[in-house]
Scaffold this active site. Structure first.
Site, PDB file in Angstrom:
ATOM      1  N   SER A  33      28.894-112.615  39.577  1.00 37.13           N
ATOM      2  CA  SER A  33      27.843-113.452  38.923  1.00 37.13           C
ATOM      3  C   SER A  33      28.466-114.393  37.958  1.00 37.13           C
ATOM      4  O   SER A  33      27.523-115.221  37.366  1.00 37.13           O
ATOM      5  CB  SER A  33      26.951-112.526  38.404  1.00 37.13           C
ATOM      6  OG  SER A  33      26.112-111.919  39.613  1.00 37.13           O
ATOM      7  N   SER A  86      20.319-112.297  36.283  1.00 34.23           N
ATOM      8  CA  SER A  86      21.150-112.451  37.553  1.00 34.23           C
ATOM      9  C   SER A  86      20.748-112.322  38.802  1.00 34.23           C
ATOM     10  O   SER A  86      21.357-111.476  39.389  1.00 34.23           O
ATOM     11  CB  SER A  86      22.260-111.543  36.975  1.00 34.23           C
ATOM     12  OG  SER A  86      23.625-111.919  37.651  1.00 34.23           O
ATOM     13  N   LYS A 121      27.692-117.946  38.799  1.00 37.26           N
ATOM     14  CA  LYS A 121      26.157-118.480  38.462  1.00 37.26           C
ATOM     15  C   LYS A 121      26.394-119.574  37.626  1.00 37.26           C
ATOM     16  O   LYS A 121      25.377-120.299  37.477  1.00 37.26           O
ATOM     17  CB  LYS A 121      25.335-117.468  38.029  1.00 37.26           C
ATOM     18  CG  LYS A 121      24.646-116.513  39.210  1.00 37.26           C
ATOM     19  CD  LYS A 121      23.517-115.478  38.570  1.00 37.26           C
ATOM     20  CE  LYS A 121      22.959-114.898  39.857  1.00 37.26           C
ATOM     21  NZ  LYS A 121      23.954-113.613  40.269  1.00 37.26           N
TER      22      LYS A 121
END
Length: 236
Positions: A79, A127, A82
């Site tokens: 993540s 997330s 991101k």
């Protein structure tokens, strides 16, 4: 300091075991990082295998708790992707700003925060994997590849599926590559608009005090996508 130190660190260990850091490396940062023996002992005491990398923007010092891991161990970004993915979403016009609403697909997820419509800001805060998978499908494989190339992110490999290449797919990044990306971001050297940069900095903000602003992103992954538990914390 006028500019706080910046950070990246991957580690493997039990779920919930922190593996974090404070670091960032510029493209012209010194090639020989100094050792951080105290940081190495902290990871060992937490029963985590990993590394902490730190780049000090005041004096240009690059430090690592495990130099070999910092330089050569490239793993999935999970993540932490991101951060660039938010840039791509904004630049591609998939989202307009931090308050753009990302609709819930009405599937029930184990993370209850994902079971609702979310603003773009909250999608990053929580997330939200399904939110970013939906964004990736709208961006498309060709544009994802184009943007990963333009951002010079990790090994630039988006194979393995348009909505999961950063999770057990082909994309890999090392701690020093994470630092390089963050330094270019902080120095406004990425091929993105000032508005995009400002929005992503804003939604990355985790803590604000009189002395500092902390901007960072976690990333975790494990079976079945990865054979081991992996955790990142990157930011400045």
């Amino acid at each position: 300091p006028a500019k706080p130190a910046q950070t990246a660190a991957p580690g493997t260990g039990p779920v919930g075991a922190p593996s974090a850091a404070t670091a960032t490396k510029t493209s012209n940062a010194p090639s020989g990082p100094r050792l951080l023996p105290d940081a190495a002992r902290e990871l060992e005491s937490a029963h985590v295998t990993g590394t902490i990398a730190l780049y000090d923007t005041q004096d240009g010092t690059l430090s690592c708790s495990d130099v070999e891991r910092c330089q050569s161990e490239a793993v999935t970004p999970a993540s932490t992707f991101k951060i660039p993915h938010s840039m791509i979403a904004l630049e591609a016009g998939i989202v307009d700003g931090p308050d753009t609403l990302l609709p819930w697909d009405h599937q029930e997820y184990t993370n209850p925060n994902w079971n609702q419509d979310l603003s773009f800001r909250d999608a990053l805060r929580y997330s939200c994997l399904p939110c970013y998978r939906a964004i990736a499908r709208k961006v498309g494989q060709a544009s994802e590849q184009e943007w990963v190339n333009k951002l010079n992110y990790g090994n630039r490999d988006v194979s393995g599926g348009v909505d999961k290449f950063w999770l057990g797919g082909g994309l890999r990044i090392s701690p020093l590559q994470q630092l390089d990306f963050l330094r270019r971001f902080d120095d406004d050297k990425l091929p993105i608009s000032p508005r995009t940069a400002d929005i992503v900095r804003d939604i990355m903000t985790l803590d604000v005090t009189e002395n500092y602003v902390l901007r960072a992103k976690t990333g975790t992954i494990g079976p079945p996508d990865e054979p081991r538990e992996l955790a990142w914390f990157v930011g400045w």
